[in-house]
Write a protein that holds these residues in place. Structure first.
Motif: not given
Length: 308
Positions: A132-134, A88-91, A304-308, A49-52
């Motif tokens: 893959l996983f962050f 996977k979707i990065h922040r 599921m996305f990175s917290h950076r 999922f993305d942030l939207q």
């Protein structure tokens, strides 16, 4: 005789199905190699999922990335010469793809442009990256499965520091490493070993390496095995069983809690992602029927996305 009582069954329902306009005719190198003689209209994987709140999925044999909105409507984001599996979707909005042919790629969701990130390890090509996983710090972990299995237990698991551009091979003896996720304390990496019918636990050391690798949970067996995985907010582990049409749920000590059964005739649940209101719904790709399933759960999932 089992050491534990049988897990409680949970039900699913269909969230959305690939529209007929996107069905393919089975004319694909991937189909001929992996599903010979079959007419495969798609093989969905990599839900994220993305942030939207949009759900992205991959279609391995036809090199497609789809976006599914909250109402279940499908949009083709891109199609290219590849076999995309994990996603996977990065922040920051970038989409990372584990592509069997090309390695780790990034995708711009607005333009559909793909950019290679990791295509080899010290000039040696990967066997065929899978998922893959962050972690919470933004470090990337991914599996290099290829055609490994009990006949060739040489699958690899890597970590990659995006800032330092440092690639590290954690293990090189996996019988088909597939889905992966960190435990709740981010002290160990859990890796599905599909052809080993088990989930391995890789403790992550302070130097970034691993030691004392062991089996976290053994699966029930069958024609396939453990595939995509996810973690909830209590540290319970959700494991797709790609041959038995279900998801197994284990507590942090590997005690079986639930079995989430597919509501379709399909037996190939390949991957899963938490989403929906409060992140309390589990969305699963039923690859054999081109369907996205959903189950309502008591506990929310880990992002599921990175917290950076």
């Amino acid at each position: 005789m089992s050491l534990y009582p049988p897990p409680r069954d949970l039900s699913t329902r269909v969230f959305s199905k690939l529209p007929e306009a996107f069905w393919e005719d089975g004319n694909s190198d991937w189909v001929r190699a992996n599903k010979p003689g079959q007419k495969i209209k798609s093989f969905l994987e990599g839900p994220s999922f993305d942030l939207q709140g949009n759900l992205y999925v991959t279609d391995i044999p036809y090199g497609r990335i789809f976006r599914i909105d909250t109402h279940g409507h499908w949009t083709l984001v891109t199609q290219y010469d590849g076999w995309p599996n994990g996603l996977k979707i990065h922040r920051d909005g970038r989409i990372f793809i584990a592509d069997y042919k090309q390695g780790i790629l990034t995708l711009d969701p607005k333009s559909g442009a793909l950019t290679p990130l990791l295509t080899h390890s010290r000039s040696e090509g990967f066997k065929g990256v899978n998922d893959l996983f962050f972690d919470a710090a933004g470090k990337l972990y991914f599996t290099d499965q290829g055609q490994t299995g009990q006949q060739d237990p040489s699958g690899r698991v890597y970590s990659y520091d995006l800032d330092k551009q440092m690639l590290n091979c954690l293990i090189a003896n996996g019988p088909s490493p597939n889905g992966l996720v960190m435990d709740l304390e981010q002290k160990a990496l859990l890796v599905a070993m599909t052809r080993g019918n088990a989930v391995w636990r890789l403790p992550i050391q302070t130097d970034g390496g691993t030691s004392k690798v062991g089996i976290f949970a053994a699966m029930a067996g069958g024609v396939s095995g453990a595939d995509g995985m996810a973690l909830d907010s209590l540290g319970n582990l959700y494991v797709c069983d790609a041959g038995n049409g279900c998801v197994w749920v284990f507590d942090p000590h590997a005690v079986p809690l639930y079995r989430i059964r597919s509501c379709t005739e399909g037996r190939t649940l390949t991957n899963l992602a938490f989403g929906g209101e409060g992140n309390r719904q589990l969305f699963m790709t039923d690859s054999s029927t081109s369907t996205i399933l959903v189950a309502d759960l008591e506990h929310s999932g880990q992002p599921m996305f990175s917290h950076r």
